[in-house]
Design an enzyme around this catalytic site. Structure first.
Site, PDB file in Angstrom:
ATOM      1  N   SER A 189       0.809  -1.225   0.000  1.00  0.00           N
ATOM      2  CA  SER A 189       0.000   0.000   0.000  1.00  0.00           C
ATOM      3  C   SER A 189       0.840   1.272   0.000  1.00  0.00           C
ATOM      4  O   SER A 189       1.905   1.324   0.626  1.00  0.00           O
ATOM      5  CB  SER A 189      -0.866  -0.012   1.263  1.00  0.00           C
ATOM      6  OG  SER A 189      -1.375   1.265   1.531  1.00  0.00           O
TER       7      SER A 189
ATOM      8  N   GLU B 172       0.160   3.645   1.720  1.00  0.00           N
ATOM      9  CA  GLU B 172       0.182   4.089   3.115  1.00  0.00           C
ATOM     10  C   GLU B 172       1.557   3.809   3.748  1.00  0.00           C
ATOM     11  O   GLU B 172       1.913   4.419   4.753  1.00  0.00           O
ATOM     12  CB  GLU B 172      -0.949   3.390   3.872  1.00  0.00           C
ATOM     13  CG  GLU B 172      -1.151   3.777   5.321  1.00  0.00           C
ATOM     14  CD  GLU B 172      -1.757   5.163   5.571  1.00  0.00           C
ATOM     15  OE1 GLU B 172      -2.379   5.730   4.651  1.00  0.00           O
ATOM     16  OE2 GLU B 172      -1.582   5.682   6.694  1.00  0.00           O
TER      17      GLU B 172
ATOM     18  N   TYR C 283      -1.605   0.580  10.588  1.00  0.00           N
ATOM     19  CA  TYR C 283      -1.855  -0.091   9.314  1.00  0.00           C
ATOM     20  C   TYR C 283      -0.604  -0.010   8.424  1.00  0.00           C
ATOM     21  O   TYR C 283      -0.147  -1.015   7.867  1.00  0.00           O
ATOM     22  CB  TYR C 283      -3.056   0.568   8.619  1.00  0.00           C
ATOM     23  CG  TYR C 283      -3.288   0.104   7.203  1.00  0.00           C
ATOM     24  CD1 TYR C 283      -4.109  -0.981   6.931  1.00  0.00           C
ATOM     25  CD2 TYR C 283      -2.677   0.754   6.113  1.00  0.00           C
ATOM     26  CE1 TYR C 283      -4.308  -1.420   5.630  1.00  0.00           C
ATOM     27  CE2 TYR C 283      -2.868   0.319   4.821  1.00  0.00           C
ATOM     28  CZ  TYR C 283      -3.686  -0.765   4.581  1.00  0.00           C
ATOM     29  OH  TYR C 283      -3.871  -1.193   3.288  1.00  0.00           O
TER      30      TYR C 283
HETATM   31  N1  GDD Z   1     -12.458   7.316   6.051  1.00  0.00           N
HETATM   32  C1  GDD Z   1     -12.587   8.649   6.158  1.00  0.00           C
HETATM   33  N2  GDD Z   1     -13.741   9.184   6.691  1.00  0.00           N
HETATM   34  N3  GDD Z   1     -11.558   9.425   5.744  1.00  0.00           N
HETATM   35  C2  GDD Z   1     -11.710  10.772   5.860  1.00  0.00           C
HETATM   36  C3  GDD Z   1     -12.876  11.374   6.367  1.00  0.00           C
HETATM   37  C4  GDD Z   1     -13.933  10.529   6.816  1.00  0.00           C
HETATM   38  O1  GDD Z   1     -14.967  10.975   7.296  1.00  0.00           O
HETATM   39  N4  GDD Z   1     -12.724  12.734   6.316  1.00  0.00           N
HETATM   40  C5  GDD Z   1     -11.522  12.961   5.797  1.00  0.00           C
HETATM   41  N5  GDD Z   1     -10.890  11.780   5.521  1.00  0.00           N
HETATM   42  C6  GDD Z   1      -9.537  11.640   4.959  1.00  0.00           C
HETATM   43  C7  GDD Z   1      -8.610  10.759   5.773  1.00  0.00           C
HETATM   44  O2  GDD Z   1      -8.091  11.480   6.895  1.00  0.00           O
HETATM   45  C8  GDD Z   1      -7.557  10.425   4.724  1.00  0.00           C
HETATM   46  O3  GDD Z   1      -6.616  11.468   4.658  1.00  0.00           O
HETATM   47  C9  GDD Z   1      -8.346  10.402   3.409  1.00  0.00           C
HETATM   48  O4  GDD Z   1      -9.618  10.999   3.707  1.00  0.00           O
HETATM   49  C10 GDD Z   1      -8.581   9.036   2.814  1.00  0.00           C
HETATM   50  O5  GDD Z   1      -9.123   8.192   3.788  1.00  0.00           O
HETATM   51  P1  GDD Z   1      -9.685   6.738   3.413  1.00  0.00           P
HETATM   52  O6  GDD Z   1     -10.661   6.829   2.320  1.00  0.00           O
HETATM   53  O7  GDD Z   1     -10.138   6.113   4.693  1.00  0.00           O
HETATM   54  O8  GDD Z   1      -8.418   5.982   2.800  1.00  0.00           O
HETATM   55  P2  GDD Z   1      -6.884   5.902   3.283  1.00  0.00           P
HETATM   56  O9  GDD Z   1      -6.070   6.751   2.360  1.00  0.00           O
HETATM   57  O10 GDD Z   1      -6.747   6.133   4.726  1.00  0.00           O
HETATM   58  O11 GDD Z   1      -6.560   4.357   3.034  1.00  0.00           O
HETATM   59  C11 GDD Z   1      -6.936   3.703   1.833  1.00  0.00           C
HETATM   60  O12 GDD Z   1      -5.898   3.769   0.886  1.00  0.00           O
HETATM   61  C12 GDD Z   1      -4.720   3.037   1.219  1.00  0.00           C
HETATM   62  C13 GDD Z   1      -3.727   3.230   0.069  1.00  0.00           C
HETATM   63  O13 GDD Z   1      -3.074   4.453   0.228  1.00  0.00           O
HETATM   64  C14 GDD Z   1      -7.307   2.261   2.179  1.00  0.00           C
HETATM   65  O14 GDD Z   1      -7.882   1.650   1.057  1.00  0.00           O
HETATM   66  C15 GDD Z   1      -6.099   1.460   2.573  1.00  0.00           C
HETATM   67  O15 GDD Z   1      -6.464   0.101   2.772  1.00  0.00           O
HETATM   68  C16 GDD Z   1      -5.065   1.565   1.433  1.00  0.00           C
HETATM   69  O16 GDD Z   1      -3.921   0.815   1.720  1.00  0.00           O
END
Ligand code: GDD
Length: 320
Positions: free
Chosen positions: A124, A126, A150
């Site tokens: 990832s 991440e 994670y």
């Molecule tokens: N989930 C979520 N909910 N995220 C929020 C929100 C909310 O209400 N508001 C803002 N965000 C911001 C988070 O702080 C983060 O910066 C961004 O939105 C993306 O969050 P997510 O959609 O939860 O994805 P992620 O980037 O943390 O993780 C995903 O991508 C990774 C690859 O970079 C996941 O799919 C991981 O499993 C994956 O590895």
């Protein structure tokens, strides 16, 4: 003879799209699912697919060994994980066990097979945390400084995969995938949360939508394009590590603006900020350089950001 694939995390967004891709190519597809008190929650994305499921858990090495031995896969796609970054702060131990030690269990199970199995690990973006190369991109050589339990677990799994490749001459590959979305994305990830919430507002089902940090920036592609990359990576003659990304980065605020605009609304009238959705440590910016997989394996995404958002909006407009 049909090729046999085994997918952990088959019931997830990527597992379901990958199953469709492999079935269309004539594979026999097996998948591992975990026991859930509501079985509907386990198979909603794969119930219409001709796949063979097995009960198991990455942390139950005996179950993993049994399944791997029974199935005798040619290709293993290890997609199972506690995949929510925010939740990994609440459940760090479970996340580390599943996302790191679970991968070790899978690698060991495959090492004990007599046949040479091709192994794909869902690594990832991440893992990079807040490291960015001077040109503004991340790629597999960018230092890994994870900002979440994670991310820490994924770095360990990534290194274990490289180690098993070298130490035991196994065909083990890492796909370092940047964020990838679709209508099948869980609605507690930000893209689908925004689209679903905006459609609910449009249809008068709710008045506001609470989010966390709007200034973080992500490189968002479509899961359907990214499972094609998984297959190419796994089947390349020499096992290696690859970066898969669109090369475009947008903030959460941009995502809100575009989605609400598609629905003829202004996001500023509806979005509120709730500290519950903030993270103790945030990854601020992701933009991936995928030139290697494009040049060497010929991978190219078909979806644009706009066509992906359009598909997600249409999906929720039909359902709600
Ligand atoms: N989930 C979520 N909910 N995220 C929020 C929100 C909310 O209400 N508001 C803002 N965000 C911001 C988070 O702080 C983060 O910066 C961004 O939105 C993306 O969050 P997510 O959609 O939860 O994805 P992620 O980037 O943390 O993780 C995903 O991508 C990774 C690859 O970079 C996941 O799919 C991981 O499993 C994956 O590895």
């Amino acid at each position: 003879m049909k090729k046999i694939a085994l997918i952990t995390g088959i019931s997830g967004q990527d597992g379901s799209y990958l199953s469709e891709l492999l079935l269309a190519q004539g594979y026999e597809v097996h998948g591992i699912i975990r026991r859930n008190s509501l079985p509907e929650n386990q198979d909603s994305r794969i119930k219409d697919l001709d796949v063979i499921t097995h009960y198991g858990d990455l942390l139950d090495a005996a179950s993993i060994n049994r399944i791997v031995n029974e199935v005798q896969p040619d290709e293993v796609y290890n997609l199972a994980a506690q995949s929510h970054v925010r939740i990994s702060f609440d459940m760090p131990s479970f996340t580390i066990q599943t996302n790191a030690l679970g991968v070790l269990n899978m690698l060991e199970a495959c090492r004990s097979l007599k046949k040479r199995v091709k192994f794909y690990q869902a690594s990832s973006s991440e893992m990079f945390g807040n490291s960015i190369d001077e040109d503004g991109y991340q790629r597999k050589t960018t230092p890994m400084n994870p900002t979440s339990p994670y991310g820490c677990a994924k770095v360990m799994a990534y290194n274990l995969c490289k180690h098993y490749r070298k130490a035991y001459d196994m065909h083990v590959c890492n796909g370092i995938l940047f964020n990838h979305e679709s209508p099948r994305r869980g609605s507690n990830f930000v893209t689908n949360k925004i689209v679903k919430g905006a459609v609910e507002i449009k249809k008068g089902k709710r008045k506001t939508l609470a989010l966390g940090n709007l200034d973080a920036s992500r490189d968002w592609g479509h899961s359907k394009d990214y499972v094609k990359a998984m297959h190419l990576i796994t089947n390349h003659e020499s096992p290696s590590d690859w970066t898969v990304a669109t090369g475009e980065s947008r903030t959460i605020r941009d995502m809100c603006e575009i989605t609400f605009k598609v629905l003829d609304m202004d996001y500023r009238d509806y979005i509120t900020i709730d500290s519950r959705y903030l993270r103790p440590h945030e990854l601020n910016f992701l933009k991936g350089d995928s030139s290697e997989i494009r040049n060497v394996l010929g991978w190219k995404p078909e979806y644009t950001f706009d066509s992906m958002v359009g598909e997600m909006v249409n999906h929720w407009m039909e359902i709600i």
